[in-house]
Design an enzyme around this catalytic site. Structure first.
Site, mmCIF file in Angstrom:
data_model
loop_
_atom_site.group_PDB
_atom_site.id
_atom_site.type_symbol
_atom_site.label_atom_id
_atom_site.label_comp_id
_atom_site.label_asym_id
_atom_site.label_seq_id
_atom_site.Cartn_x
_atom_site.Cartn_y
_atom_site.Cartn_z
ATOM 1 N NE ARG A 314 -1.651 1.821 3.515
ATOM 2 C CZ ARG A 314 -1.705 1.864 4.850
ATOM 3 N NH1 ARG A 314 -2.653 1.225 5.499
ATOM 4 N NH2 ARG A 314 -0.793 2.540 5.547
ATOM 5 C CG HIS A 318 -6.902 3.429 6.071
ATOM 6 N ND1 HIS A 318 -7.043 2.113 5.705
ATOM 7 C CD2 HIS A 318 -8.155 3.899 6.307
ATOM 8 C CE1 HIS A 318 -8.335 1.793 5.728
ATOM 9 N NE2 HIS A 318 -9.021 2.855 6.086
ATOM 10 C CE1 TYR A 326 0.932 2.973 8.695
ATOM 11 C CE2 TYR A 326 0.056 5.039 9.564
ATOM 12 C CZ TYR A 326 -0.031 3.968 8.685
ATOM 13 O OH TYR A 326 -1.062 3.903 7.785
HETATM 14 C C1 LIG Z 1 -14.952 -5.678 10.531
HETATM 15 C C2 LIG Z 1 -14.211 -4.373 10.438
HETATM 16 N N1 LIG Z 1 -13.287 -4.068 11.379
HETATM 17 C C3 LIG Z 1 -12.616 -2.896 11.314
HETATM 18 C C4 LIG Z 1 -12.879 -2.004 10.312
HETATM 19 C C5 LIG Z 1 -12.135 -0.660 10.245
HETATM 20 N N2 LIG Z 1 -11.161 -0.711 9.170
HETATM 21 C C6 LIG Z 1 -11.445 -0.240 7.944
HETATM 22 S S1 LIG Z 1 -10.196 -0.473 6.849
HETATM 23 C C7 LIG Z 1 -9.224 -1.176 8.033
HETATM 24 C C8 LIG Z 1 -7.858 -1.685 7.692
HETATM 25 C C9 LIG Z 1 -7.949 -2.695 6.593
HETATM 26 O O1 LIG Z 1 -6.704 -3.209 6.280
HETATM 27 P P1 LIG Z 1 -6.583 -4.283 5.141
HETATM 28 O O2 LIG Z 1 -7.686 -5.283 5.246
HETATM 29 O O3 LIG Z 1 -5.209 -4.823 5.163
HETATM 30 O O4 LIG Z 1 -6.877 -3.462 3.816
HETATM 31 P P2 LIG Z 1 -5.989 -2.279 3.166
HETATM 32 O O5 LIG Z 1 -6.476 -1.012 3.771
HETATM 33 O O6 LIG Z 1 -4.578 -2.557 3.443
HETATM 34 O O7 LIG Z 1 -6.309 -2.345 1.698
HETATM 35 C C10 LIG Z 1 -9.892 -1.237 9.254
HETATM 36 C C11 LIG Z 1 -9.331 -1.808 10.480
HETATM 37 C C12 LIG Z 1 -13.873 -2.345 9.382
HETATM 38 N N3 LIG Z 1 -14.185 -1.543 8.355
HETATM 39 N N4 LIG Z 1 -14.514 -3.546 9.439
#
Ligand SMILES: Cc1ncc(C[n+]2csc(CCOP(=O)(O)OP(=O)(O)O)c2C)c(N)n1
Ligand SMILES: [Mg+2]
Length: 430
Positions: A314, A318, A326
């Site tokens: 990535r 976010h 970080y």
């Molecule tokens: C069940 C759930 N827990 C927490 C979140 C909050 N949240 C949204 S995106 C994210 C991180 C996701 O990381 P990843 O799955 O690795 O996807 P990336 O952003 O790296 O594409 C979190 C914790 C959520 N949307 N749904």
């Protein structure tokens, strides 16, 4: 459990386990599982959490100066198809740059999510789907939406909450789809929840006598959720055509993958589901396409799901509010050298010579011109009229009419077992 990796690249990773199998005698036996790994490079660094005074931060260790791998030739893609995928990737990247500018001009309502560094994964995966197949993107898969027929103006208007946006200004980000024409299920924010929904889409199509591929994505963080397990398990036991991309991009918000899961590779989880798992370099569109195509073909044959782990990074935070401080800087430097677009450009222009420098410049200029006209349309779209805010909540003019997409059901739901095996399906659907 013993995990062996063969020394040469692009081969199989063998996982063997001692113990008696189901239905076997009590004698110990060795089982062998294979996880094909198509990468031409295995990055060998790790991220550790450390304390600097009061502050918690991350440190990367390992060899970050290894040479950049080449693009692996596709088994299936023609010269023209490679160029087409490259164009989608460029459009994906430049559209996100335009979105960032719109945000900085104060025109965006809410945040913006980017798929920088993940364009090959989004575009080449969706490119493998057929017209009757289904797609459910996550926030970083705006490239998949473009390939599936949405225009840049749709994404731009959506982020600006304009009246002409797919949700008519009622949502500011990526929560839109098109279940009528493009077979696109809207993203669901609760990570993992799209997986059982798409399994349901495949089941619905099968009940109408058609095996379709249903493609979706889950992050290396999101795959830890319980619903991910439930959804894949259901698709596996029902032999539903789920093609699941695990976007292994090393971060889940500010959590590094080392603190997210224990196996060396997430594709190994496929073994426990009883389905094929495969690893690809997510920055190589040829590898992504080939794995996606094989998953889609398997789905069309009614043989069940495929889990594809796409390794990449990535390359931003976010979302736009997150500067990703970080992330250890050397990680960005390492992956910047593996930029999917720069490497594919080099492959097309210098390695294969499928595009001359002049043809390449023309392609880029065309994409930029098209994007500029899309941006104009999006910016000039009006904001929704306040009185429309209460619309779209209750059913209007038969909006909930459910129509069969593929044909009449050949079996009655609730009468006897679902024909989930290929042979059974053949009998029921003849
Ligand atoms: C069940 C759930 N827990 C927490 C979140 C909050 N949240 C949204 S995106 C994210 C991180 C996701 O990381 P990843 O799955 O690795 O996807 P990336 O952003 O790296 O594409 C979190 C914790 C959520 N949307 N749904
Ligand atoms: Mg992630």
């Amino acid at each position: 459990m013993k995990i062996q990796k063969k020394a040469n690249t692009g081969t199989k990773k063998t996982i063997s386990k001692n113990g008696a199998g189901r239905g076997s005698t009590a004698l110990p036996q060795q089982r062998t599982y294979s996880i094909p790994d198509h990468r031409l490079e295995k990055s060998g660094f790790t991220v550790r959490q450390i304390l600097k005074g009061e502050e918690c931060c991350y440190e990367v260790s390992g060899d970050l100066n290894v040479p950049v791998p080449p693009i692996r030739d596709s088994k299936y893609l023609s010269k023209q198809q490679c160029i087409e995928i490259y164009r989608w990737m460029v459009l994906n990247r430049k559209m996100e740059q335009a979105l960032e500018n719109l945000y900085k001009q104060g025109k965006v309502v809410g945040g913006v999510y980017f798929g920088l560094g993940q364009e090959a994964c989004s575009c080449a995966s969706a490119y493998a789907l057929g017209k009757d197949d289904w797609l459910a993107p996550m926030i970083r898969n705006q490239g998949s939406l473009l390939v599936r027929g949405f225009e840049p103006r749709d994404m731009m208007m959506q982020y600006m909450a304009k009246a002409d946006s797919p949700t008519k200004g009622r949502d500011g980000t990526s929560h839109f789809g098109d279940i009528y024409k493009r077979n696109v299920v809207s993203p669901i924010s609760m990570l993992g929840d799209l997986i059982p929904v798409l399994a349901g889409v495949a089941l619905g199509a099968r009940l109408q006598g058609k095996n379709v591929a249903v493609m979706t994505y889950i992050g290396d963080g999101g795959q830890s959720t319980g619903v991910t397990y439930e959804g894949i398990n259901f698709a596996a036991v029902q032999d539903l055509g789920l093609v699941l991309f695990v976007e292994s991009n090393l971060w889940a918000y500010s959590t590094p993958s080392e603190m997210q899961y224990k196996p060396q590779d997430l594709a190994e989880r496929a073994i426990a589901y009883g389905i094929p798992g495969v690893i690809v370099d997510g920055t190589d569109p040829c590898q992504v396409y080939d794995a996606a195509r094989e998953g889609v073909e398997r789905a069309h044959r009614g043989e069940g799901p495929t889990l594809i782990e796409a390794k990449m990074m990535r390359m931003k935070g976010h979302a736009i509010h997150d500067a990703a401080d970080y992330v250890p800087k050397p990680m960005f430097e390492y992956w910047r050298k593996r930029d999917p677009i720069a490497r594919f450009e080099n492959y097309l222009v210098n390695v294969k010579k499928w595009l001359s420098p002049a043809e390449h410049a023309k392609l880029i200029a065309e994409v930029e011109g098209y994007l500029e006209s899309e941006r104009e349309i999006a910016v000039n779209s009006p904001m929704p009229a306040p009185e429309t805010a209460e619309g779209g909540v209750y059913c209007e003019d038969g909006c909930h009419e459910v129509k069969l997409k593929y044909g009449r059901p050949k079996v009655q739901v609730g009468r006897g077992p679902t024909p989930h095996r290929k042979e059974e399906a053949a009998i029921h659907f003849k």
